[in-house]
Design an enzyme around this catalytic site. Structure first.
Site, PDB file in Angstrom:
ATOM      1  N   CYS A   8       0.867  -1.182   0.000  1.00 35.78           N
ATOM      2  CA  CYS A   8       0.000   0.000   0.000  1.00 35.78           C
ATOM      3  C   CYS A   8       0.903   1.231   0.000  1.00 35.78           C
ATOM      4  O   CYS A   8       2.078   1.131  -0.353  1.00 35.78           O
ATOM      5  CB  CYS A   8      -0.993  -0.023   1.156  1.00 35.78           C
ATOM      6  N   ASN A  11       2.421   1.452   4.284  1.00 39.83           N
ATOM      7  CA  ASN A  11       2.666   0.173   4.955  1.00 39.83           C
ATOM      8  C   ASN A  11       2.320   0.224   6.447  1.00 39.83           C
ATOM      9  O   ASN A  11       3.001  -0.364   7.277  1.00 39.83           O
ATOM     10  CB  ASN A  11       4.105  -0.291   4.736  1.00 39.83           C
ATOM     11  N   CYS A  13      -1.485   0.613   7.219  1.00 43.97           N
ATOM     12  CA  CYS A  13      -2.929   0.353   7.327  1.00 43.97           C
ATOM     13  C   CYS A  13      -3.354  -0.886   6.550  1.00 43.97           C
ATOM     14  O   CYS A  13      -3.602  -1.937   7.138  1.00 43.97           O
ATOM     15  CB  CYS A  13      -3.742   1.553   6.836  1.00 43.97           C
ATOM     16  N   ARG A  14      -3.421  -0.778   5.230  1.00 41.50           N
ATOM     17  CA  ARG A  14      -3.974  -1.849   4.404  1.00 41.50           C
ATOM     18  C   ARG A  14      -3.031  -3.034   4.229  1.00 41.50           C
ATOM     19  O   ARG A  14      -3.423  -4.179   4.448  1.00 41.50           O
ATOM     20  CB  ARG A  14      -4.363  -1.300   3.022  1.00 41.50           C
ATOM     21  N   SER A  15      -1.802  -2.768   3.828  1.00 42.14           N
ATOM     22  CA  SER A  15      -0.900  -3.900   3.565  1.00 42.14           C
ATOM     23  C   SER A  15      -0.532  -4.694   4.814  1.00 42.14           C
ATOM     24  O   SER A  15      -0.414  -5.921   4.729  1.00 42.14           O
ATOM     25  CB  SER A  15       0.343  -3.460   2.778  1.00 42.14           C
ATOM     26  N   ASP A 122      -8.461   3.517   1.379  1.00 47.81           N
ATOM     27  CA  ASP A 122      -7.449   3.796   2.394  1.00 47.81           C
ATOM     28  C   ASP A 122      -8.162   4.335   3.635  1.00 47.81           C
ATOM     29  O   ASP A 122      -8.736   5.420   3.592  1.00 47.81           O
ATOM     30  CB  ASP A 122      -6.447   4.824   1.872  1.00 47.81           C
TER      31      ASP A 122
END
Length: 151
Positions: A8, A11, A13-15, A122
């Site tokens: 993301c 690095n 939140c999402r990933s 996001d």
């Protein structure tokens, strides 16, 4: 061993969520999962506390992860590189050296047939409910990917 990288922007939140969820669904003896960001904003930091919380609420501990930036050598290390949105996909593709590098990169949500918008939202500027929604998308998509990778 099959090596998978979730990417993301920062690095945090999402990933990290995708990293933790995917890791929980695959055998550690057959698969290695990691995550990175295309930007250098949070290098060395733990995931966002809201990502940690939603993971913990779903039985996963991602607090030990540490943010790092995607690097060109990741093309040599990983078999699959999953970008969380088109912007990060474009950033990764811009670093590709060969067609082999390009073939490794995919949009994470491409494998989720019922999601039309293939950009993972996001949640950074949102609230906990945004993180919970992202977790749901990540979990569903990782179920699909895990089945494909194990087939």
């Amino acid at each position: 061993m099959t090596r998978i990288l979730m990417v993301c922007l920062g690095n945090i939140c999402r990933s990290p969520l995708a990293h933790g969820v995917m890791q929980s669904k695959l055998s550690e003896t057959e698969f290695y999962v990691d995550s990175a960001g295309t930007a250098a904003y949070h290098i060395g930091n733990a995931p966002d506390k809201r990502s940690i919380r939603v993971a913990r609420d779903n039985g996963l501990d991602i607090s030990h992860q540490s943010a790092r930036q995607f690097k060109v050598s990741d093309f040599d290390t990983f078999d699959y590189i999953y970008a969380m949105d088109h912007s990060n996909y474009d950033n990764i593709i811009s670093l590709a050296r060969t067609n082999e590098d390009l073939k490794k990169v995919k949009l994470f949500l491409e494998t989720h047939p019922s999601i039309e918008n293939k950009n993972m939202p996001d949640p950074y500027y949102g609230d906990q409910s945004d993180f919970e929604y992202v977790y749901t998308l990540v979990n569903e998509t990782c179920d699909i990917l895990a089945k494909q990778l194990q087939a």
